[in-house]
Design a protein around this motif. Sequence first.
Motif, PDB file in Angstrom:
ATOM      1  N   VAL A 125      88.283  -2.047  60.984  1.00  0.00           N
ATOM      2  CA  VAL A 125      87.344  -3.171  61.137  1.00  0.00           C
ATOM      3  C   VAL A 125      85.964  -2.543  61.071  1.00  0.00           C
ATOM      4  O   VAL A 125      85.677  -1.610  61.833  1.00  0.00           O
ATOM      5  N   ARG A 155      85.314  11.016  79.613  1.00  0.00           N
ATOM      6  CA  ARG A 155      85.434   9.818  78.756  1.00  0.00           C
ATOM      7  C   ARG A 155      86.883   9.420  78.491  1.00  0.00           C
ATOM      8  O   ARG A 155      87.231   8.252  78.569  1.00  0.00           O
ATOM      9  N   ALA A 159      75.506   2.628  67.235  1.00  0.00           N
ATOM     10  CA  ALA A 159      76.502   2.128  66.271  1.00  0.00           C
ATOM     11  C   ALA A 159      76.603   0.604  66.375  1.00  0.00           C
ATOM     12  O   ALA A 159      76.686  -0.101  65.367  1.00  0.00           O
ATOM     13  N   GLY A 218      75.965  -2.407  63.577  1.00  0.00           N
ATOM     14  CA  GLY A 218      76.933  -3.479  63.337  1.00  0.00           C
ATOM     15  C   GLY A 218      76.281  -4.851  63.470  1.00  0.00           C
ATOM     16  O   GLY A 218      76.474  -5.726  62.617  1.00  0.00           O
ATOM     17  N   LEU A 226      85.822   0.793  63.710  1.00  0.00           N
ATOM     18  CA  LEU A 226      84.537   1.470  64.005  1.00  0.00           C
ATOM     19  C   LEU A 226      84.702   2.989  63.939  1.00  0.00           C
ATOM     20  O   LEU A 226      84.428   3.716  64.890  1.00  0.00           O
ATOM     21  N   ASN A 254      91.058   8.379  70.824  1.00  0.00           N
ATOM     22  CA  ASN A 254      90.558   9.394  69.908  1.00  0.00           C
ATOM     23  C   ASN A 254      89.054   9.232  69.805  1.00  0.00           C
ATOM     24  O   ASN A 254      88.568   8.180  69.412  1.00  0.00           O
TER      25      ASN A 254
HETATM   26  O1  PTJ Z   1      83.590   6.506  71.344  1.00  0.00           O
HETATM   27  P1  PTJ Z   1      83.423   7.557  70.277  1.00  0.00           P
HETATM   28  O2  PTJ Z   1      82.911   8.857  70.830  1.00  0.00           O
HETATM   29  O3  PTJ Z   1      84.667   7.788  69.478  1.00  0.00           O
HETATM   30  O4  PTJ Z   1      82.293   7.041  69.248  1.00  0.00           O
HETATM   31  C1  PTJ Z   1      82.413   5.762  68.651  1.00  0.00           C
HETATM   32  C2  PTJ Z   1      81.280   5.520  67.603  1.00  0.00           C
HETATM   33  C3  PTJ Z   1      81.374   4.055  67.153  1.00  0.00           C
HETATM   34  C4  PTJ Z   1      79.931   5.779  68.282  1.00  0.00           C
HETATM   35  C5  PTJ Z   1      81.472   6.506  66.415  1.00  0.00           C
HETATM   36  O5  PTJ Z   1      82.733   6.296  65.826  1.00  0.00           O
HETATM   37  C6  PTJ Z   1      80.387   6.350  65.376  1.00  0.00           C
HETATM   38  O6  PTJ Z   1      79.335   6.965  65.434  1.00  0.00           O
HETATM   39  O7  PTJ Z   1      80.675   5.466  64.413  1.00  0.00           O
HETATM   40  P2  PTJ Z   1      79.693   5.150  63.158  1.00  0.00           P
HETATM   41  O8  PTJ Z   1      79.775   6.283  62.172  1.00  0.00           O
HETATM   42  O9  PTJ Z   1      78.372   4.707  63.652  1.00  0.00           O
HETATM   43  O10 PTJ Z   1      80.444   3.932  62.516  1.00  0.00           O
HETATM   44  C7  PTJ Z   1      80.636   2.747  63.219  1.00  0.00           C
HETATM   45  C8  PTJ Z   1      80.725   1.603  62.207  1.00  0.00           C
HETATM   46  O11 PTJ Z   1      81.130   0.448  62.914  1.00  0.00           O
HETATM   47  C9  PTJ Z   1      79.380   1.281  61.528  1.00  0.00           C
HETATM   48  O12 PTJ Z   1      79.591   1.075  60.132  1.00  0.00           O
HETATM   49  C10 PTJ Z   1      78.938  -0.045  62.188  1.00  0.00           C
HETATM   50  O13 PTJ Z   1      78.261  -0.895  61.279  1.00  0.00           O
HETATM   51  C11 PTJ Z   1      80.281  -0.648  62.584  1.00  0.00           C
HETATM   52  N1  PTJ Z   1      80.225  -1.508  63.784  1.00  0.00           N
HETATM   53  C12 PTJ Z   1      79.465  -1.343  64.885  1.00  0.00           C
HETATM   54  N2  PTJ Z   1      79.718  -2.311  65.792  1.00  0.00           N
HETATM   55  C13 PTJ Z   1      80.680  -3.092  65.249  1.00  0.00           C
HETATM   56  C14 PTJ Z   1      81.015  -2.572  63.968  1.00  0.00           C
HETATM   57  N3  PTJ Z   1      81.945  -3.132  63.187  1.00  0.00           N
HETATM   58  C15 PTJ Z   1      82.601  -4.217  63.671  1.00  0.00           C
HETATM   59  N4  PTJ Z   1      82.344  -4.768  64.891  1.00  0.00           N
HETATM   60  C16 PTJ Z   1      81.387  -4.247  65.704  1.00  0.00           C
HETATM   61  N5  PTJ Z   1      81.126  -4.812  66.892  1.00  0.00           N
END
Ligand code: PTJ
Length: 265
Positions: free
Chosen positions: A184, A113, A39, A43, A165, A105
């Motif tokens: 964000v 975790r 993820a 980003g 995120l 969450n």
């Molecule tokens: O810790 P958990 O188990 O709750 O999991 C957290 C993640 C982030 C792995 C989970 O929520 C996930 O898979 O998220 P997604 O569907 O990949 O969405 C994350 C979004 O955040 C994507 O659109 C990324 O582009 C964005 N992103 C990633 N890093 C950053 C970010 N946005 C802002 N700042 C960042 N540093």
Amino acid sequence: MLKDTHVSSRHPRAESIRIRERLTKHVETKVLALAGLIAHGRGEAFDYILGEETTPSAKTAITTAAATLLLAELPVLSVNGNVAALCAEEFVELSKATGAKLEVNLFHRLPGREEAIEAVLREAGAEEVLGVDGSATARIDEVFSDRRTVDPRGIFVADVVFVPLEDGDRTEGLVRMGKRVVTVDLNPMSRTAQFADVTIVDNVVRAMPLLVSEAEKLKNESPEALKEIVESYSNRDALSDAMKTMLERLGKLSEKGVYLEPSEG
Ligand code: PTJ
């Protein structure tokens, strides 16, 4: 506390490397899900195109996010692995500035975790952490991941939820429940970015300190002044601005095929 990187601060990508190392180390502490690394990579790619700077429209979204949290009756900040690893201190500060509760969450509720994230938040000064020790007993309907389980004292009854995120499925679920959602997300096309009421298209690492200082600045404003900020905001315009910034930057870069530092672009 985790040690900072061994990479010299003179390395051109020192900050980015420092963040990556922090995240990698937090895989070992169980704070970060492995998928959290993926993820983050997504980003980073959007941040590169955005210019790795907080844009004027992101600043407007940050002010609106602060006003939205301050106007809420029961605001809750939802904490996942990535944000706990990157900005636990700012989450605690934001919670204190706005009176919002902190709730862990997770998308990937793997053993150990929740406890690891709670420990990071407590180390950062949190006095109360919801969503841990089996307290996430309420459910959000039609959300098809572990994120559906929430604390009945927190997200379940909140009127405003901050979900940086986040995955789109739950954002939609929260909106369906009539909650205002603030996020964000560096990807303005993500379902969360699209469905939220206030989307800050910025790196969470840059946005959080600004959000804390906006909340501190606005916390003594009248409800009328805060409402004016919220009512004059358009999330559609903010998303459109973020996409235009990316498009214009890519347009300039593509003229010569040369990478420009943001200040040059
Ligand atoms: O810790 P958990 O188990 O709750 O999991 C957290 C993640 C982030 C792995 C989970 O929520 C996930 O898979 O998220 P997604 O569907 O990949 O969405 C994350 C979004 O955040 C994507 O659109 C990324 O582009 C964005 N992103 C990633 N890093 C950053 C970010 N946005 C802002 N700042 C960042 N540093």
